[in-house]
Enzyme design. Structure first.
Site, PDB file in Angstrom:
ATOM      1  N   TYR A 116       0.825  -1.217   0.000  1.00 19.34           N
ATOM      2  CA  TYR A 116       0.000   0.000   0.000  1.00 19.34           C
ATOM      3  C   TYR A 116       0.858   1.266   0.000  1.00 19.34           C
ATOM      4  CZ  TYR A 116      -3.910  -3.098   1.224  1.00 19.34           C
ATOM      5  OH  TYR A 116      -4.855  -4.101   1.233  1.00 19.34           O
ATOM      6  N   ASP A 153      -3.031 -18.208   1.688  1.00 19.01           N
ATOM      7  CA  ASP A 153      -4.182 -18.882   1.071  1.00 19.01           C
ATOM      8  C   ASP A 153      -4.683 -20.001   1.984  1.00 19.01           C
ATOM      9  OD1 ASP A 153      -1.647 -19.851   0.484  1.00 19.01           O
ATOM     10  OD2 ASP A 153      -2.223 -20.752  -1.426  1.00 19.01           O
ATOM     11  N   ASP A 203     -10.796  -8.849   8.040  1.00 17.40           N
ATOM     12  CA  ASP A 203     -12.214  -8.782   7.677  1.00 17.40           C
ATOM     13  C   ASP A 203     -12.834 -10.175   7.694  1.00 17.40           C
ATOM     14  OD1 ASP A 203     -12.122  -6.057   7.370  1.00 17.40           O
ATOM     15  OD2 ASP A 203     -13.082  -6.060   5.395  1.00 17.40           O
ATOM     16  N   ASP A 239      -5.166  -6.836   6.105  1.00 18.36           N
ATOM     17  CA  ASP A 239      -6.373  -6.117   5.701  1.00 18.36           C
ATOM     18  C   ASP A 239      -7.471  -7.130   5.357  1.00 18.36           C
ATOM     19  OD1 ASP A 239      -8.074  -4.168   4.833  1.00 18.36           O
ATOM     20  OD2 ASP A 239      -6.935  -3.608   3.053  1.00 18.36           O
ATOM     21  N   LYS A 270       3.432 -15.466   2.286  1.00 13.94           N
ATOM     22  CA  LYS A 270       3.363 -16.205   1.024  1.00 13.94           C
ATOM     23  C   LYS A 270       4.814 -16.533   0.652  1.00 13.94           C
ATOM     24  CE  LYS A 270       0.921 -17.731  -2.482  1.00 13.94           C
ATOM     25  NZ  LYS A 270       0.025 -18.880  -2.341  1.00 13.94           N
TER      26      LYS A 270
END
Ligand code: NAD
Length: 368
Positions: free
Chosen positions: A142, A231, A259, A255, A199
């Site tokens: 980001y 994942d 959620d 992020d 990852k």
């Protein structure tokens, strides 16, 4: 009575912000009384209301006052009124400005499933879910180098590339070390399990996260560290959510996963968060939901996420764990008594559907 006093910067924001922050302040005052804690609340503007008054989402005075406070309590910012504003003065810019201006590099998002609300969870038979997600907040993709350019190169199937856009995931050892160390500390104070989500099978930056975490681990022999690809973690959060304790991860993975974990707990109106910087500097405490313009002014807003954010402020920001415990216990008692705002109602006839004020009143009574 020890007579401790704290300066709290209060940003009510937009939409339901003023309603839910008002509730949290009442609860803070009541809980504070019990432990001889007093608060000096300094109300500041940020977000849409600041755009209306000053033409910009984060006035300098707001940031300066936040930095000079002991902690910041925030409602939510934004709403349709400002959706067409220039991107540089959108309400959400206030949040980015506060995070970077206050040096808030870690975001703590507890995902706690209250047993009383288990039927609201889309995941059945979860067991006792109590996860703390520690998300890096000021680095990664980001904030990495980004750009775009035109390319006439041809792809293998003959397609012309055309416009190319890129964003860069970059992390330094220092950025990783400070947040992973923080996460080890939190795990030490909880169930002593830390999962680093990355990852590392594909990303070089993830491999740096792993090597730094392995370096820190010997200093925390009481904490079990394990690693999970993002994942796989997305699946395991649904499959065995109760097995997680603390998860630490990068900005973008955090992020998304926070959620997902939040959804397991049933309602967005129940989830608090904290953004923390270097030890000794003020943190910022806010519900994870937005300004809910669709229900602003209707009395339907659930104040519990903000009340629980105030409890996080007491615990993590001010070191007042007893007062935090009292508020969290009062929320549990309120749910036990059957009080529900519409967002957490399951339709069961034992539930008592209440508005924002009554829900707040019930928490205040439970504090005693
Ligand atoms: P939202 O979280 O505001 O609302 C999503 C849904 O959840 C709505 O149906 C809303 O009514 C409901 N909801 C949210 N909080 C609730 C509560 N406490 N009690 C009961 N119901 C609740 O998300 P959105 O609609 O995507 O965004 C609305 C505005 O908020 C946008 O301008 C967005 O940019 C902004 N926003 C701000 C923040 C923040 O300030 N941290 C975070 C997310 C979104």
């Amino acid at each position: 009575m020890s007579g401790r006093s704290y300066k709290i910067a209060v940003i009510k924001g937009d939409g339901i912000g003023p309603e839910i922050v008002g509730s949290a302040i009442e609860v803070l005052l009541k809980a504070g009384e019990k432990f001889g804690i007093s608060f000096e609340f300094n109300e500041l503007l940020a977000g849409g209301c600041a755009i209306d008054k000053y033409g910009l989402p984060l006035p300098e005075e707001t940031l300066a006052s936040c930095k000079a406070s002991d902690a910041v309590l925030l409602g939510a910012v934004g709403g349709p009124k400002w959706d067409t504003a220039d991107p540089s003065i959108r309400p959400e810019r206030a949040l980015l400005g506060l995070r970077s201006g206050m040096g808030l590099y870690s975001n703590l998002r507890p995902a706690l499933l209250f047993p009383q609300l288990a039927s609201a969870s889309p995941v059945k038979d979860t067991g006792a879910v109590d996860i703390l997600i520690v998300r890096e907040l000021t680095g990664g993709i980001y904030f990495g180098e980004n750009g775009s350019y035109k390319s006439d190169d041809i792809l293998a199937d003959g397609t012309v590339k055309g416009e190319v856009a890129y964003d860069t995931e970059a992390y330094s050892e220092g950025e990783i070390r400070r947040i992973v160390t923080q996460a080890f500390e939190y795990a030490r104070g909880r169930r002593k399990k830390l999962t680093l989500v990355d990852k590392a099978n594909v990303l070089r930056s993830s491999r740096l996260w792993r090597s730094v975490a392995k370096e820190i681990a010997p200093s925390y022999p009481d904490v079990a560290l394990d690693f999970l690809y993002v994942d796989n973690c997305a699946m395991q959060l649904i499959g065995r959510p109760a097995s997680f304790d603390v998860i630490v991860t990068s900005n973008m993975f955090g992020d998304i996963l926070s959620d997902e974990a939040g959804m397991i707990t049933g309602s967005i109106g129940m989830l608090p968060s904290a953004s923390m910087g270097a030890p000794g500097t003020p943190g910022m405490f806010e519900p994870i939901h937005g300004s809910a313009p669709d229900i602003a002014g209707t009395g339907k807003a659930n104040p519990l996420a903000t009340i629980l954010s105030a409890a996080m402020m007491l615990r993590w920001g001010l070191g007042e764990a007893e007062a935090a415990d009292l508020i969290e216990e009062a929320v549990r008692k309120t749910l036990d008594a059957g009080y529900r705002t519409p967002d957490i109602a399951s339709g069961d006839e034992s539930e008592i559907i209440v508005d924002t004020n009554k829900m707040t009143g019930s928490v205040l009574s439970a504090i005693g």
